[in-house]
Motif scaffolding. Structure first.
Motif, PDB file in Angstrom:
ATOM      1  N   ARG A  97       0.836  -1.210   0.000  1.00 27.63           N
ATOM      2  CA  ARG A  97       0.000   0.000   0.000  1.00 27.63           C
ATOM      3  C   ARG A  97       0.871   1.261   0.000  1.00 27.63           C
ATOM      4  O   ARG A  97       0.554   2.245  -0.682  1.00 27.63           O
ATOM      5  CB  ARG A  97      -0.922  -0.008   1.220  1.00 27.63           C
ATOM      6  CG  ARG A  97      -1.941  -1.125   1.205  1.00 27.63           C
ATOM      7  CD  ARG A  97      -2.895  -1.032   2.387  1.00 27.63           C
ATOM      8  NE  ARG A  97      -3.679  -2.236   2.527  1.00 27.63           N
ATOM      9  CZ  ARG A  97      -4.750  -2.528   1.797  1.00 27.63           C
ATOM     10  NH1 ARG A  97      -5.171  -1.659   0.880  1.00 27.63           N
ATOM     11  NH2 ARG A  97      -5.419  -3.656   1.975  1.00 27.63           N
ATOM     12  N   LEU A 151       2.272   1.765  -3.485  1.00 31.05           N
ATOM     13  CA  LEU A 151       1.271   2.309  -4.404  1.00 31.05           C
ATOM     14  C   LEU A 151       1.086   3.809  -4.198  1.00 31.05           C
ATOM     15  O   LEU A 151       1.027   4.580  -5.163  1.00 31.05           O
ATOM     16  CB  LEU A 151      -0.061   1.583  -4.215  1.00 31.05           C
ATOM     17  CG  LEU A 151      -0.232   0.255  -4.933  1.00 31.05           C
ATOM     18  CD1 LEU A 151      -1.592  -0.352  -4.612  1.00 31.05           C
ATOM     19  CD2 LEU A 151      -0.088   0.431  -6.435  1.00 31.05           C
ATOM     20  N   GLY A 179      -4.190   2.818  -8.905  1.00 30.30           N
ATOM     21  CA  GLY A 179      -3.211   1.806  -9.250  1.00 30.30           C
ATOM     22  C   GLY A 179      -3.464   0.503  -8.529  1.00 30.30           C
ATOM     23  O   GLY A 179      -4.381   0.380  -7.717  1.00 30.30           O
ATOM     24  N   ALA A 201      -1.116  -3.195  -7.077  1.00 36.70           N
ATOM     25  CA  ALA A 201       0.146  -3.901  -6.912  1.00 36.70           C
ATOM     26  C   ALA A 201      -0.144  -5.375  -6.713  1.00 36.70           C
ATOM     27  O   ALA A 201      -1.072  -5.746  -5.985  1.00 36.70           O
ATOM     28  CB  ALA A 201       0.929  -3.359  -5.721  1.00 36.70           C
ATOM     29  N   LEU A 252      -5.275   0.786  -5.176  1.00 35.63           N
ATOM     30  CA  LEU A 252      -5.287   2.183  -4.738  1.00 35.63           C
ATOM     31  C   LEU A 252      -6.364   2.902  -5.536  1.00 35.63           C
ATOM     32  O   LEU A 252      -6.262   3.036  -6.765  1.00 35.63           O
ATOM     33  CB  LEU A 252      -3.923   2.841  -4.980  1.00 35.63           C
ATOM     34  CG  LEU A 252      -3.859   4.364  -4.733  1.00 35.63           C
ATOM     35  CD1 LEU A 252      -4.034   4.663  -3.248  1.00 35.63           C
ATOM     36  CD2 LEU A 252      -2.540   4.938  -5.257  1.00 35.63           C
ATOM     37  N   ALA A 275       3.763  -3.429 -10.071  1.00 29.59           N
ATOM     38  CA  ALA A 275       2.813  -2.371  -9.722  1.00 29.59           C
ATOM     39  C   ALA A 275       2.455  -1.610 -10.985  1.00 29.59           C
ATOM     40  O   ALA A 275       3.316  -1.390 -11.851  1.00 29.59           O
ATOM     41  CB  ALA A 275       3.406  -1.422  -8.682  1.00 29.59           C
ATOM     42  N   TRP A 321       0.149   1.886 -12.351  1.00 27.84           N
ATOM     43  CA  TRP A 321      -0.627   3.072 -11.999  1.00 27.84           C
ATOM     44  C   TRP A 321      -1.450   3.492 -13.212  1.00 27.84           C
ATOM     45  O   TRP A 321      -0.974   3.415 -14.362  1.00 27.84           O
ATOM     46  CB  TRP A 321       0.302   4.200 -11.559  1.00 27.84           C
ATOM     47  CG  TRP A 321       0.972   3.897 -10.262  1.00 27.84           C
ATOM     48  CD1 TRP A 321       0.475   4.115  -9.011  1.00 27.84           C
ATOM     49  CD2 TRP A 321       2.249   3.281 -10.065  1.00 27.84           C
ATOM     50  NE1 TRP A 321       1.353   3.684  -8.055  1.00 27.84           N
ATOM     51  CE2 TRP A 321       2.448   3.162  -8.659  1.00 27.84           C
ATOM     52  CE3 TRP A 321       3.248   2.812 -10.929  1.00 27.84           C
ATOM     53  CZ2 TRP A 321       3.603   2.603  -8.118  1.00 27.84           C
ATOM     54  CZ3 TRP A 321       4.384   2.248 -10.393  1.00 27.84           C
ATOM     55  CH2 TRP A 321       4.564   2.153  -9.003  1.00 27.84           C
TER      56      TRP A 321
END
Length: 498
Positions: free
Chosen positions: A90, A93, A105, A107, A123, A221, A223
């Protein structure tokens, strides 16, 4: 260091910048698809203007470098404070969103060795949104391509596993980030990818592998931008530096989590796989252990003529050695209980002699109870252990046991036993000291809280020993027992007599 120098000029699609260290406000407004910088994190300085005098250019360039380094320092400081894999993901992100100028985003933790654990964190995305993204064919999505791309074939034709003909182990190749500036016009995307992007309202993405040559691939990850965009070269450089640090931190947390799981598995294997069924009594147990593993244990053993042996105890120390000692002590107690269980003092005396001869540097506490459910009769003895607690409709009280030193502390241990007769429907709670110490209170205060918790068990739950144990745990530890936090083990054994 040269690798820390900012490169390139930010594009209009990059995230907004806070004032640089010299106090000059940025003149670039925030585009609508970006997110505000993380609070308290100094942002990067605006690029220098070629029209400015050389001295100003140098000052501006230095201010930009300082700003970049300060940003990375603040973000990495936040990251190293995380102690769990989900918490670290977290944080990655959130920090990555600020660095690349995105609002949402996800992950994915998926170690390449296949040993787990695996998880997906979002996120600004609901659980249903993550499920929708997972419907995109793995080979079309940025995360899937990165997760499947390490190890991958090296352009030189080298072995992708990292081995060379001499047998030496070479670091695995780390895949490059994947930027999709516009999902609608990007070539080679699966139609399902475009459909999902339209449904969730994102138009571009930037995916970063959570991988290093030494740690290997741990995950990826990505975004998501609300408009067509991609981070400029400078922001790619910053997120790359942060990503490598984050991967190493995740690798350390992964080792800790795997060690904790192994210790917990060993501890559970050393304890009873199931509680016995004995007429006249119902049993329930709650057992929690810390990441290093402690020596707290319990046992419930059917004995001849319908009797039942109940035991709880704690071995000093933590880690594998304490677990091994706990296993030996519990196995020995079972043997002594079968031979002379009707005399709890004799059982604990034999156990004390064994501990003193075989492990003189270790001490332990123990409580053994010989129960005859048909007669609702219990004879028990304790060695340095907390007294049991009787919970019923008409009373909630501790059993008065004699004070005694722990096993292994005296040349010869012996203490008188205590006999009690639970009324029909009453529950006897046996527990380890960890239940009291985890509260963080003084001993007297912890005992008072335990008594109050047992007395407040709702009437509807008193017929179920498991519900009684759960209520007591919730009352004493309202925030739960985090298995990732080091501390005392907790054992709570409940026996309800019919």
């Amino acid at each position: 260091m040269a690798s820390n120098a900012p490169v390139g000029k930010p594009t209009d699609m990059s995230a907004p910048r806070l004032p640089k260290v010299a106090g000059i406000d940025s003149t670039v407004p925030a585009p609508p698809h970006t997110t505000a910088p993380l609070p308290g994190v100094p942002p990067a300085a605006p690029p220098s203007d070629a029209a400015l005098p050389p001295g100003v250019l140098i000052q501006d360039r230095l201010a930009s470098w300082v700003s970049d380094l300060t940003t990375l320092h603040e973000l990495t400081e936040r990251l190293i404070k995380t102690s769990s894999l989900d918490g670290a993901l977290r944080e990655v992100l959130g920090a990555g969103a600020a660095l690349v100028g995105a609002r949402r985003g996800m992950a994915v933790l998926e170690p390449a060795d296949g040993l787990g654990p695996t998880s997906t964190i979002g996120l600004g995305l609901a659980h249903a949104d993550l499920g929708t993204i997972e419907t995109v064919p793995r080979g079309s999505g940025s995360c899937g391509r990165l997760l499947d791309g390490l190890p991958e074939t090296d352009p030189t034709g080298a072995d992708p596993t990292g081995a060379d003909p001499t047998g030496a182990r070479r670091p695995a190749r780390v895949p490059d980030p994947i930027a999709i500036r516009d999902v609608r016009t990007e070539e080679g995307l699966d139609p399902r990818h475009r459909e999902v992007a339209a449904r969730l309202g994102y138009a571009a993405s930037y995916a970063l592998p959570l991988a290093t040559e030494e740690a290997g691939r741990l995950g990826a990850a990505v975004w998501l931008y609300d408009e067509p965009a991609e981070p400029d070269e400078r922001r790619r450089h910053l997120i790359g530096l942060y990503g490598r640090f984050a991967t190493e931190h995740l690798a350390r947390l992964l080792q800790v989590e795997r060690a904790r799981v192994r210790v917990a598995t060993i501890a559970e294997e050393l304890l009873p796989s199931r509680l016995p069924r004995v007429p006249g009594v119902r049993l329930a147990v709650r057992h929690r252990t810390g990441p290093q593993g402690g020596g707290d244990w319990y046992d419930a053993l059917p004995l001849p003529e319908g009797a039942l042996g109940l035991a709880v105890g704690s071995v000093s120390g933590t880690g594998p050695s304490a677990l091994a000692a706990m296993g030996r002590l519990r196995a020995s107690l079972r043997a002594y209980a079968v031979m002379e269980g009707e005399d709890p003092v004799a059982v604990l005396s034999d156990l004390e002699l064994l501990l003193r001869l075989t492990e003189p540097a270790r001490s332990a506490t123990a409580l053994f109870a010989y129960a005859e459910p048909a007669q609702r009769r219990i004879v028990l003895a304790g060695a340095g252990h907390a007294p049991p607690l009787i919970v019923g409709d008409h009373r909630t009280e501790f059993v008065e046991t004699s004070l005694s030193a722990p096993l292994g502390m005296l040349t010869c241990w012996e203490a008188p036993s205590v006999e009690l007769s639970p009324a029909p429907g009453e529950t006897v709670l046996l527990y380890t000291d960890g239940l009291l110490r985890r509260t963080g209170d003084t001993t007297d205060r912890a005992f008072a809280r335990l008594h109050a918790a047992a007395a407040s068990v709702p009437g509807a739950d008193r017929s179920d020993p498991g519900a009684v144990a759960d209520h007591v745990l919730r009352a004493l530890l309202p925030e739960g027992l985090d298995p990732a936090v080091e501390g005392e083990d907790v054992v709570l054994l409940a026996a309800r007599f019919e």
